[in-house]
Scaffold this motif. Structure first.
Motif, short mmCIF file in Angstrom:
data_model
loop_
_atom_site.label_atom_id
_atom_site.label_comp_id
_atom_site.label_asym_id
_atom_site.label_seq_id
_atom_site.Cartn_x
_atom_site.Cartn_y
_atom_site.Cartn_z
N TYR A 156 -4.38 4.30 12.34
CA TYR A 156 -4.85 4.80 11.50
C TYR A 156 -5.22 4.32 10.21
O TYR A 156 -5.63 3.85 10.38
CB TYR A 156 -2.94 5.48 11.35
CG TYR A 156 -2.42 4.80 10.18
CD1 TYR A 156 -1.44 3.87 10.88
CD2 TYR A 156 -2.74 4.60 8.83
CE1 TYR A 156 -0.42 2.65 9.71
CE2 TYR A 156 -1.71 3.84 8.14
CZ TYR A 156 -1.11 2.58 8.72
OH TYR A 156 -0.21 2.27 7.49
N TYR A 176 -8.45 2.04 3.85
CA TYR A 176 -7.81 1.23 4.80
C TYR A 176 -7.49 1.55 5.77
O TYR A 176 -7.00 3.00 6.14
CB TYR A 176 -6.56 0.28 3.47
CG TYR A 176 -5.25 0.83 3.92
CD1 TYR A 176 -4.45 1.05 4.54
CD2 TYR A 176 -5.30 1.64 2.46
CE1 TYR A 176 -3.26 2.06 4.60
CE2 TYR A 176 -4.29 2.23 2.17
CZ TYR A 176 -2.78 2.16 3.37
OH TYR A 176 -1.69 2.98 3.04
N THR A 227 -4.02 -4.79 8.70
CA THR A 227 -4.58 -4.45 7.99
C THR A 227 -5.96 -4.69 7.39
O THR A 227 -6.38 -5.87 7.40
CB THR A 227 -3.79 -4.46 7.54
OG1 THR A 227 -2.27 -3.82 7.83
CG2 THR A 227 -4.17 -2.98 6.03
N GLU A 258 9.07 -8.85 7.43
CA GLU A 258 7.53 -8.68 7.46
C GLU A 258 7.10 -9.48 7.64
O GLU A 258 7.22 -11.20 6.31
CB GLU A 258 6.49 -7.83 7.05
CG GLU A 258 5.48 -6.79 7.55
CD GLU A 258 5.34 -5.95 7.66
OE1 GLU A 258 6.48 -4.97 6.68
OE2 GLU A 258 4.09 -5.23 7.49
N TYR A 273 8.26 5.44 2.19
CA TYR A 273 7.17 5.40 1.12
C TYR A 273 7.62 6.15 0.13
O TYR A 273 7.07 6.20 -1.36
CB TYR A 273 5.73 6.26 1.19
CG TYR A 273 5.22 5.60 3.00
CD1 TYR A 273 4.58 4.31 2.54
CD2 TYR A 273 5.86 5.75 4.37
CE1 TYR A 273 4.02 3.55 3.81
CE2 TYR A 273 4.65 5.81 5.41
CZ TYR A 273 3.87 4.53 4.91
OH TYR A 273 3.82 3.13 5.79
O1 LIG Z 1 2.01 1.28 5.70
P1 LIG Z 1 1.27 1.59 4.22
O2 LIG Z 1 1.68 1.22 3.28
O3 LIG Z 1 0.38 1.75 4.09
O4 LIG Z 1 0.25 -0.34 4.33
C1 LIG Z 1 -0.46 -0.43 5.43
C2 LIG Z 1 0.10 -1.43 6.18
O5 LIG Z 1 0.41 -2.19 5.70
C3 LIG Z 1 0.89 -2.92 6.45
O6 LIG Z 1 0.16 -3.80 7.44
C4 LIG Z 1 2.77 -2.94 7.57
O7 LIG Z 1 2.00 -4.04 7.82
C5 LIG Z 1 1.78 -2.38 8.07
O8 LIG Z 1 2.58 -1.28 8.62
C6 LIG Z 1 1.53 -1.05 7.27
O9 LIG Z 1 1.25 0.23 8.23
#
Ligand SMILES: O=P(O)(O)OC[C@H]1O[C@H](O)[C@H](O)[C@@H](O)[C@@H]1O
Ligand SMILES: [Fe+2]
Length: 211
Positions: A25, A55, A74, A100, A163
């Motif tokens: 994504y 990103y 990422t 994580e 979120y």
């Molecule tokens: O999910 P966000 O806050 O947009 O951060 C972007 C990405 O960051 C990290 O790599 C996490 O492990 C992902 O799960 C996440 O999707």
């Protein structure tokens, strides 16, 4: 018994992508509305690159259980909104007790973490440094360098991302800003309000942990 097949994926550090994964994504600058302090500076980014990629995340998800580990990469572009360094949205795991692991592959970043009750931890990371993000910490990455920040990550597949926890508190407690000397400084986010003891208890109880 049908055992899960092993999977080999390749990380391209130069493109900042996981190859042979099954998820991808992208977040454009338009998608990041409301995250940054400097409204006017954000508008000017929107005016000429609203749909550029801020990103992107490429990943492999072997299954959906706690024991299935998602892995991925990422890649975040460098830059600032006014004095504030580019960042990911950030989240707490919906199943809050899931941890994580992040490894920086290239670039310089900060793993910005905040506990449910408002403690702040900022871990600056360069290539081949690994940060363990413990259960229950809200986390986001910030690109404090002048090149792409590329990070490898892995976490249990049933973690989920919430979120709203950041939106509900008016953002995270500090903002990572340019200090004017080529470095960074953490400044208080004046819009931030701490979560109530009831909120904190609910996060822990949802994960079956006594507050
Ligand atoms: O999910 P966000 O806050 O947009 O951060 C972007 C990405 O960051 C990290 O790599 C996490 O492990 C992902 O799960 C996440 O999707
Ligand atoms: Fe996460």
């Amino acid at each position: 018994m049908n055992f899960t097949e092993p999977r080999l994926c390749t990380i391209s550090v130069t493109t900042g992508m996981l190859e042979n994964g099954d998820g991808h994504y992208r977040k454009s600058y338009r998608d990041l509305d409301g995250l940054y302090a400097d409204r006017a500076a954000f508008e000017s980014i929107l005016a000429d690159r609203a749909d550029d990629i801020a990103y992107e995340v490429t990943s492999y998800t072997p299954g959906g259980k706690t024991s299935d580990m998602i892995l991925g990469v990422t890649r975040m572009a460098p830059g600032k909104v006014g004095r504030e360094y580019f960042l990911t949205r950030g989240h707490i795991h919906a199943n809050g007790d899931r941890p994580e692991i992040y490894q920086t592959l290239s670039g310089r970043g900060i793993m910005q973490m905040e506990s449910p009750d408002g403690e702040v931890r900022l871990v600056e990371m360069g290539p081949q440094q690994v940060c363990y993000v413990p259960p229950f910490w809200i986390h986001r990455s910030v690109n404090i360098g002048d090149e792409d920040l590329v990070m490898f990550f892995s976490y249990p597949a049933d973690s989920g991302q919430d979120y709203s926890i950041i939106a509900r508190s008016g953002g995270m407690r500090v903002r990572i800003m340019d200090d004017g000397k080529g470095g960074w400084v953490a400044e208080d986010n004046t819009a931030w309000r701490n979560r109530s003891p009831e909120d904190v208890r609910a996060i822990l109880e949802n994960a079956g942990v006594a507050a």
